[in-house]
Design a protein around this motif. Structure first.
Motif, PDB file in Angstrom:
ATOM      1  N   UNK A 101     -15.287   0.735  -5.110  1.00  0.00           N
ATOM      2  CA  UNK A 101     -15.650   1.843  -6.072  1.00  0.00           C
ATOM      3  C   UNK A 101     -16.074   0.397  -7.441  1.00  0.00           C
ATOM      4  N   UNK A 112       0.242   4.307  -2.979  1.00  0.00           N
ATOM      5  CA  UNK A 112      -0.851   5.173  -4.350  1.00  0.00           C
ATOM      6  C   UNK A 112       0.268   5.675  -5.394  1.00  0.00           C
ATOM      7  N   UNK A 155      -0.710   4.972   1.606  1.00  0.00           N
ATOM      8  CA  UNK A 155      -0.254   6.340   1.223  1.00  0.00           C
ATOM      9  C   UNK A 155       0.398   5.779   0.216  1.00  0.00           C
ATOM     10  N   UNK A 177     -10.399  -1.556  -2.065  1.00  0.00           N
ATOM     11  CA  UNK A 177     -10.823  -0.345  -2.727  1.00  0.00           C
ATOM     12  C   UNK A 177     -11.240  -0.208  -3.644  1.00  0.00           C
ATOM     13  N   UNK A 216      -6.610   4.894  -9.198  1.00  0.00           N
ATOM     14  CA  UNK A 216      -6.659   5.532  -7.761  1.00  0.00           C
ATOM     15  C   UNK A 216      -8.217   5.663  -7.492  1.00  0.00           C
ATOM     16  N   UNK A 217      -9.149   6.322  -8.240  1.00  0.00           N
ATOM     17  CA  UNK A 217     -10.141   6.629  -7.570  1.00  0.00           C
ATOM     18  C   UNK A 217     -10.105   6.329  -6.484  1.00  0.00           C
ATOM     19  N   UNK A 218     -10.694   7.866  -5.147  1.00  0.00           N
ATOM     20  CA  UNK A 218     -10.741   7.493  -3.783  1.00  0.00           C
ATOM     21  C   UNK A 218      -9.540   7.169  -3.610  1.00  0.00           C
ATOM     22  N   UNK A 219      -8.443   6.947  -3.221  1.00  0.00           N
ATOM     23  CA  UNK A 219      -8.096   6.455  -2.517  1.00  0.00           C
ATOM     24  C   UNK A 219      -7.111   7.868  -1.819  1.00  0.00           C
ATOM     25  N   UNK A 220      -6.358   7.703  -1.184  1.00  0.00           N
ATOM     26  CA  UNK A 220      -5.660   9.227  -0.355  1.00  0.00           C
ATOM     27  C   UNK A 220      -5.215   9.913  -1.045  1.00  0.00           C
ATOM     28  N   UNK A 221      -4.563   9.308  -1.271  1.00  0.00           N
ATOM     29  CA  UNK A 221      -3.284   9.666  -2.418  1.00  0.00           C
ATOM     30  C   UNK A 221      -4.144  11.279  -3.278  1.00  0.00           C
ATOM     31  N   UNK A 226      -3.350  14.752  -3.587  1.00  0.00           N
ATOM     32  CA  UNK A 226      -3.232  15.693  -4.930  1.00  0.00           C
ATOM     33  C   UNK A 226      -4.380  16.829  -4.103  1.00  0.00           C
TER      34      UNK A 226
END
Lengths: 255, 410
Positions: free
Chosen positions: A202, A166, A163, A198, B374-379, B383
């Motif tokens: 992606x 990022x 968490x 990730x 940051x695509x598809x990150x939990x953050x 948001x």
């Protein structure tokens, strides 16, 4: 070494946590593939599970397991077996069983519903993340003597990688948006195995969006054979280096 | 439109009764130019199987030039092969190859200039710089031809079908590949482009500028360098076209720049970096269209006004709608969005909660493309959820108040 690992494996199977974990993964992935009409969307939901749940379960389970088998480790240390071998067997037993649980729980549905290169990439990154978080867990547990402190540190570790990192990255991107950041961010993602996994996934899933703008930079890098190799090497390094540090520490540790 | 098609068909029938002059074969004339010189209006020039070097043969009469067994007309990498001018000529069944390249002029294999009621059908064009170049002509048909250019750079490769200052043209059933632009229109009005396939071109599959009152139906544009671009035109109709696999940092399924009063209906956009990109586009209706697996389904810049998106399906796009400002003068009511999470209490098929197709993250990406990382990150998910609860950055007027619960049958 494998004899010891076998006993670790039996011990883990007896606790049934791993079996429950397998069943959980199997249920979730099966239902995701059944519920979503679009198997691409199911893969996206699975991606979230792999990036959050799998590292969390792996890191907590490995930490707890280490502390629980502390007496077994002490017993083994009284035998003529090297410390490296003992810790490695513990690691192989734990990481092996968790990876097997992941491959059974997610692998079977993926093979049934999405036996594509994307599905394979998903399984690869999931397994790598399991192995990586296990080595992180071992490093943390070897360092912390108390169980509570160890579990706390492991949780913090997960929180940071899954968490917090990022958020920091986003902050950095916006603070220094006037500068060319492509190469820097590329480097920064390598410092977080979950981010790297990730981005790797992606590129398989959101390929059209990533082709736009700066996405092209990442596509050119990660999409090429070298990028693939780079990802694999960095992920492997993330598995090896914490484990190596844990072993080094364990060898000198006053137990 | 129908009338002049009928007229040209009648002309063709008439031509069959007239005299036939044969080029090639055992008894035929040795050169095409010689044959052309002997024809009178109404005649047929039959070219037998064979190969000829041709330097700009001119067809200026109402004759039929018919190939038999794909005669090859070779431009020796230097010349324009054939020029058609005047009224009522028909060119059919020829294989044009290796026309010349020029950096000074638009040198085509077949030039149509100051002509009308011309029909060019069932020909092959290979290794050409420009395939067909039509200028200052009207009421003509280009049908069922295939174009295969040589893929070099944007500067050294010409267009497949290039129309300049024409009207009432019918471009039907052609296939264009390996050119700069598959089909290019400039100052072309009242024309129809239908059933064509334009793919693997370096720049655009279809490109038109300053061309009003044209219609584009049932064409397929795929794997082009930058998709399809339409600029500075009005009253354009685009229906039942397919835009697929146009990938790249500057690639669009369909780029609309300064377009107004147009209709874009029943199209399909699949796997493009950007499905539709709109800039300075006004009063355009986008409806009954499927957007699937695009990076951005539609990027509607704040400079657009009066556009209406309705009855479209948005499936598995990374971003559904993106915009670059908070001013929204367009409507997005009555679409199906697969990201919609609302409910439908009265079961009328329309969700009770409005849907905001622009996510906070898509605004962030618009502001700084680097954050695409940051695509598809939990953050990012976090948001977006927070923004959905209390909207602050996303344009609140960009909303679908009547989102469909189920995909619309198209």
């Amino acid at each position: 070494m494998f004899k010891l690992a076998k006993y670790v494996w039996y011990d883990i199977l007896r606790s049934k946590v791993v079996i429950a974990y397998t069943a959980f993964l199997l249920t979730v992935s099966m239902s995701l593939f059944q519920l979503e009409a679009d198997s691409g969307k199911a893969l996206l939901s699975l991606l979230n599970i792999i990036l959050l749940i799998v590292p969390l379960v792996s890191i907590i389970f490995a930490t707890i397991h280490y502390y629980n088998s502390y007496e077994f480790i002490e017993l083994m240390l009284s035998q003529p077996v090297s410390r490296t071998r003992i810790l490695l067997s513990e690691y192989v037993g734990t990481a092996g069983s968790l990876t097997a649980a992941f491959l059974l729980g997610v692998g079977i549905p993926v093979l049934i519903y999405q036996p594509t290169a994307t599905g394979m990439a998903l399984l690869f990154t999931g397994s790598m993340l399991t192995i990586i978080t296990c080595s992180l867990a071992f490093l943390v547990s070897v360092k912390a003597r108390e169980k509570a402190r160890g579990i706390g540190a492991a949780l913090l570790c997960w929180f940071y990688f899954a968490l917090l990192y990022d958020g920091l990255l986003l902050l950095l991107i916006f603070t220094f948006s006037d500068y060319p950041l492509e190469k820097v961010t590329l480097l920064l993602t390598s410092l977080n195995p979950i981010d790297l996994a990730r981005i790797f996934l992606m590129l398989q899933l959101d390929i059209s969006a990533l082709m736009g703008y700066t996405g092209a930079t990442y596509k050119v890098f990660f999409g090429s054979g070298w990028g693939l190799l780079y990802t694999a090497v960095i992920l492997l390094a993330w598995a090896m280096i914490p484990l190596w540090m844990a072993i080094r520490r364990f060898r000198r540790k006053d137990l | 439109m129908k009338n002049w098609l009928l007229i040209s068909t009648m002309l063709m029938c008439q031509a069959a009764n007239a005299g036939t002059i044969v080029v090639g074969g055992e008894k035929g004339l040795p050169s095409i130019k010689q044959g052309l010189a002997l024809t009178k209006p109404g005649d047929t020039l039959l070219i037998k199987k064979g190969s000829w070097y041709v330097n700009n043969a001119i067809v200026d009469k109402k004759i039929v030039v018919q190939g038999e067994g794909w005669p090859v007309l070779h431009g020796a990498d230097k010349y324009v092969i054939l020029t058609v001018t005047g009224k009522g000529a028909v060119i059919r069944g020829l294989h044009f190859t290796n026309s010349g390249y020029s950096s000074m002029e638009e040198r085509p294999a077949l030039r149509i200039i100051d002509a009308s009621e011309v029909v060019v059908e069932g020909n092959r064009f290979t290794h050409t710089y420009f395939g067909i170049h039509a200028a200052n002509s009207h009421h003509f048909t280009i049908r069922n031809n295939t174009f295969q250019g040589v893929t070099r750079t944007e500067q050294t490769t010409g267009n497949g079908i290039h129309l300049w200052k024409c009207s009432h043209a019918l471009i039907d059933g052609n296939t264009a590949a390996g050119h700069r632009d598959g089909i290019y229109f400039e100052f072309v009005t009242q024309s129809i482009v239908q059933n064509n396939r334009s793919h693997h071109n370096i720049r655009y599959g279809l490109h038109f500028m300053f061309s009003d009152n044209d219609s584009y139906t049932a064409n397929a544009f795929h794997d082009n360098g930058a998709g399809v671009a339409v600029m500075f035109s009005k009253k354009v109709i685009m229906e039942r076209n397919r835009f697929n696999n146009n990938w790249g940092p500057a690639a669009y399924g369909l780029l609309l720049k300064e377009i107004s009063d147009s209709r874009i209906l029943h199209n399909a956009f699949e796997q493009n970096t950007v499905g539709i990109y709109m800039e300075g586009a006004n009063r355009i209706e986008v409806g009954y269209t499927s957007f699937r697996a695009n990076g951005w389904a539609a990027r509607v810049q704040a400079s657009c006004a009066g556009n209406n998106f309705h009855h479209n399906n948005f499936h598995t796009n990374t971003f559904d709608i993106a915009t670059n400002g908070t001013l929204v003068l367009n409507t997005f009511n009555g679409n199906y969005w697969d990201k919609y999470e609302g409910y439908d209490l009265n079961r009328d098929g329309v969700g009770d909660v409005p849907f905001h197709p622009v996510s906070l993250y898509s605004m962030l990406v618009e502001r700084d493309p680097n954050s695409l990382l940051l695509l598809r990150s939990f953050m990012v998910g976090l948001l977006d959820k927070a923004e959905k609860a209390i909207p602050s950055l996303t344009p609140e007027n960009l909303v679908d108040t009547l989102p469909f619960m189920k995909p619309i049958a198209l």
